[in-house]
Design a protein around this motif. Structure first.
Motif, PDB file in Angstrom:
ATOM      1  N   VAL A  85       0.827  -1.203   0.000  1.00 31.65           N
ATOM      2  CA  VAL A  85       0.000   0.000   0.000  1.00 31.65           C
ATOM      3  C   VAL A  85       0.867   1.261   0.000  1.00 31.65           C
ATOM      4  O   VAL A  85       1.937   1.293   0.602  1.00 31.65           O
ATOM      5  N   ASP A  86       0.390   2.281  -0.712  1.00 28.22           N
ATOM      6  CA  ASP A  86       1.064   3.576  -0.745  1.00 28.22           C
ATOM      7  C   ASP A  86       0.698   4.296   0.557  1.00 28.22           C
ATOM      8  O   ASP A  86      -0.453   4.710   0.737  1.00 28.22           O
ATOM      9  N   PRO A  87       1.650   4.461   1.496  1.00 27.56           N
ATOM     10  CA  PRO A  87       1.293   5.051   2.790  1.00 27.56           C
ATOM     11  C   PRO A  87       0.798   6.490   2.702  1.00 27.56           C
ATOM     12  O   PRO A  87       0.086   6.950   3.583  1.00 27.56           O
ATOM     13  N   ALA A  88       1.141   7.189   1.624  1.00 22.91           N
ATOM     14  CA  ALA A  88       0.650   8.560   1.451  1.00 22.91           C
ATOM     15  C   ALA A  88      -0.762   8.580   0.881  1.00 22.91           C
ATOM     16  O   ALA A  88      -1.435   9.611   0.937  1.00 22.91           O
ATOM     17  N   ASN A  89      -1.212   7.454   0.317  1.00 16.50           N
ATOM     18  CA  ASN A  89      -2.527   7.389  -0.338  1.00 16.50           C
ATOM     19  C   ASN A  89      -3.231   6.071  -0.044  1.00 16.50           C
ATOM     20  O   ASN A  89      -3.636   5.357  -0.965  1.00 16.50           O
ATOM     21  N   PRO A  90      -3.435   5.717   1.220  1.00 22.21           N
ATOM     22  CA  PRO A  90      -4.095   4.445   1.505  1.00 22.21           C
ATOM     23  C   PRO A  90      -5.583   4.514   1.139  1.00 22.21           C
ATOM     24  O   PRO A  90      -6.243   5.516   1.418  1.00 22.21           O
ATOM     25  N   PRO A  91      -6.094   3.475   0.502  1.00 22.52           N
ATOM     26  CA  PRO A  91      -7.519   3.470   0.164  1.00 22.52           C
ATOM     27  C   PRO A  91      -8.374   3.116   1.379  1.00 22.52           C
ATOM     28  O   PRO A  91      -7.867   2.596   2.377  1.00 22.52           O
ATOM     29  N   ALA A  92      -9.653   3.379   1.270  1.00 19.65           N
ATOM     30  CA  ALA A  92     -10.603   2.824   2.227  1.00 19.65           C
ATOM     31  C   ALA A  92     -10.604   1.312   1.981  1.00 19.65           C
ATOM     32  O   ALA A  92     -10.394   0.864   0.852  1.00 19.65           O
ATOM     33  N   ARG A  93     -10.801   0.526   3.026  1.00 20.83           N
ATOM     34  CA  ARG A  93     -10.739  -0.918   2.835  1.00 20.83           C
ATOM     35  C   ARG A  93     -11.664  -1.622   3.800  1.00 20.83           C
ATOM     36  O   ARG A  93     -11.847  -1.187   4.946  1.00 20.83           O
ATOM     37  N   ALA A  94     -12.247  -2.712   3.328  1.00 23.38           N
ATOM     38  CA  ALA A  94     -13.031  -3.601   4.171  1.00 23.38           C
ATOM     39  C   ALA A  94     -12.574  -5.023   3.881  1.00 23.38           C
ATOM     40  O   ALA A  94     -12.214  -5.343   2.749  1.00 23.38           O
ATOM     41  N   THR A  95     -12.567  -5.862   4.904  1.00 21.69           N
ATOM     42  CA  THR A  95     -12.162  -7.253   4.745  1.00 21.69           C
ATOM     43  C   THR A  95     -13.230  -8.134   5.361  1.00 21.69           C
ATOM     44  O   THR A  95     -13.697  -7.871   6.468  1.00 21.69           O
ATOM     45  N   GLY A  96     -13.585  -9.185   4.625  1.00 24.97           N
ATOM     46  CA  GLY A  96     -14.565 -10.134   5.135  1.00 24.97           C
ATOM     47  C   GLY A  96     -14.194 -11.545   4.749  1.00 24.97           C
ATOM     48  O   GLY A  96     -13.373 -11.776   3.858  1.00 24.97           O
ATOM     49  N   GLY A  97     -14.800 -12.482   5.429  1.00 22.98           N
ATOM     50  CA  GLY A  97     -14.594 -13.891   5.128  1.00 22.98           C
ATOM     51  C   GLY A  97     -15.784 -14.439   4.371  1.00 22.98           C
ATOM     52  O   GLY A  97     -16.924 -14.098   4.679  1.00 22.98           O
ATOM     53  N   MET A  98     -15.493 -15.255   3.369  1.00 18.76           N
ATOM     54  CA  MET A  98     -16.583 -15.873   2.611  1.00 18.76           C
ATOM     55  C   MET A  98     -16.070 -17.041   1.794  1.00 18.76           C
ATOM     56  O   MET A  98     -14.868 -17.154   1.545  1.00 18.76           O
ATOM     57  N   LEU A  99     -16.957 -17.886   1.360  1.00 17.58           N
ATOM     58  CA  LEU A  99     -16.627 -18.980   0.459  1.00 17.58           C
ATOM     59  C   LEU A  99     -16.319 -18.371  -0.908  1.00 17.58           C
ATOM     60  O   LEU A  99     -17.132 -17.641  -1.465  1.00 17.58           O
ATOM     61  N   LEU A 100     -15.116 -18.629  -1.430  1.00 18.62           N
ATOM     62  CA  LEU A 100     -14.718 -18.071  -2.723  1.00 18.62           C
ATOM     63  C   LEU A 100     -15.023 -19.057  -3.843  1.00 18.62           C
ATOM     64  O   LEU A 100     -15.337 -20.217  -3.600  1.00 18.62           O
ATOM     65  N   ALA A 101     -14.918 -18.582  -5.087  1.00 14.36           N
ATOM     66  CA  ALA A 101     -15.444 -19.297  -6.247  1.00 14.36           C
ATOM     67  C   ALA A 101     -14.756 -20.625  -6.571  1.00 14.36           C
ATOM     68  O   ALA A 101     -15.382 -21.514  -7.121  1.00 14.36           O
ATOM     69  N   ARG A 102     -13.461 -20.731  -6.275  1.00 17.10           N
ATOM     70  CA  ARG A 102     -12.742 -21.954  -6.643  1.00 17.10           C
ATOM     71  C   ARG A 102     -12.015 -22.548  -5.444  1.00 17.10           C
ATOM     72  O   ARG A 102     -11.496 -21.818  -4.606  1.00 17.10           O
ATOM     73  N   GLN A 103     -11.944 -23.848  -5.409  1.00 17.49           N
ATOM     74  CA  GLN A 103     -11.205 -24.574  -4.370  1.00 17.49           C
ATOM     75  C   GLN A 103      -9.745 -24.121  -4.378  1.00 17.49           C
ATOM     76  O   GLN A 103      -9.135 -24.039  -5.436  1.00 17.49           O
ATOM     77  N   GLY A 104      -9.201 -23.769  -3.237  1.00 22.67           N
ATOM     78  CA  GLY A 104      -7.816 -23.338  -3.139  1.00 22.67           C
ATOM     79  C   GLY A 104      -7.624 -21.833  -3.223  1.00 22.67           C
ATOM     80  O   GLY A 104      -6.563 -21.324  -2.880  1.00 22.67           O
ATOM     81  N   MET A 105      -8.631 -21.124  -3.693  1.00 24.48           N
ATOM     82  CA  MET A 105      -8.550 -19.662  -3.760  1.00 24.48           C
ATOM     83  C   MET A 105      -8.681 -19.122  -2.339  1.00 24.48           C
ATOM     84  O   MET A 105      -9.646 -19.431  -1.638  1.00 24.48           O
ATOM     85  N   ARG A 106      -7.699 -18.316  -1.928  1.00 26.57           N
ATOM     86  CA  ARG A 106      -7.673 -17.813  -0.561  1.00 26.57           C
ATOM     87  C   ARG A 106      -8.054 -16.349  -0.449  1.00 26.57           C
ATOM     88  O   ARG A 106      -8.419 -15.877   0.624  1.00 26.57           O
TER      89      ARG A 106
END
Length: 117
Positions: A85-106
């Protein structure tokens, strides 16, 4: 305002721009054998590539949604994120947990950014 599509395909576009706002498709790793750090690096590199194609950079990223298949990966993802991340320009961010589309995708990341003119 007109819509401009970057790399449109039969299912989706890599990004859709409305004026100077770009909505990137969810960026996912190709290598599903990697751990969270490898997959996060790959996803962030893809974001950098799409932003460069749009004429911008990570400094133009306004918002990121991060989806993790396992919230236990939060610390590992953050370690890679913090180095990227650019420390002078950090974006807004949200993180959540969920089942992703393919097996092994993290991890998957969804970006909204400004397109410089």
């Amino acid at each position: 305002m007109t819509l401009e599509r970057l790399t449109p395909g039969p299912r989706m576009s890599q990004a859709v721009c409305i004026g100077d706002i770009a909505f990137l498709a969810g960026q996912v790793p190709n290598d599903l054998a990697g751990d969270i750090t490898a997959q996060t690096h790959e996803v962030l590199n893809k974001i950098d590539a799409v932003m460069a194609e749009l004429g911008g950079s990570k400094a133009d990223v306004a918002s990121v949604q991060v989806w993790l298949a396992d919230m236990a990966d939060f610390q590992g993802m953050n370690a890679v994120w913090d180095a990227w991340v650019d420390p002078a320009n950090p974006p807004a961010r949200a993180t959540g947990g969920m089942l992703l589309a393919r097996q092994g995708m993290r991890v998957e990341m969804i970006v909204v950014a400004r397109v410089p003119h």
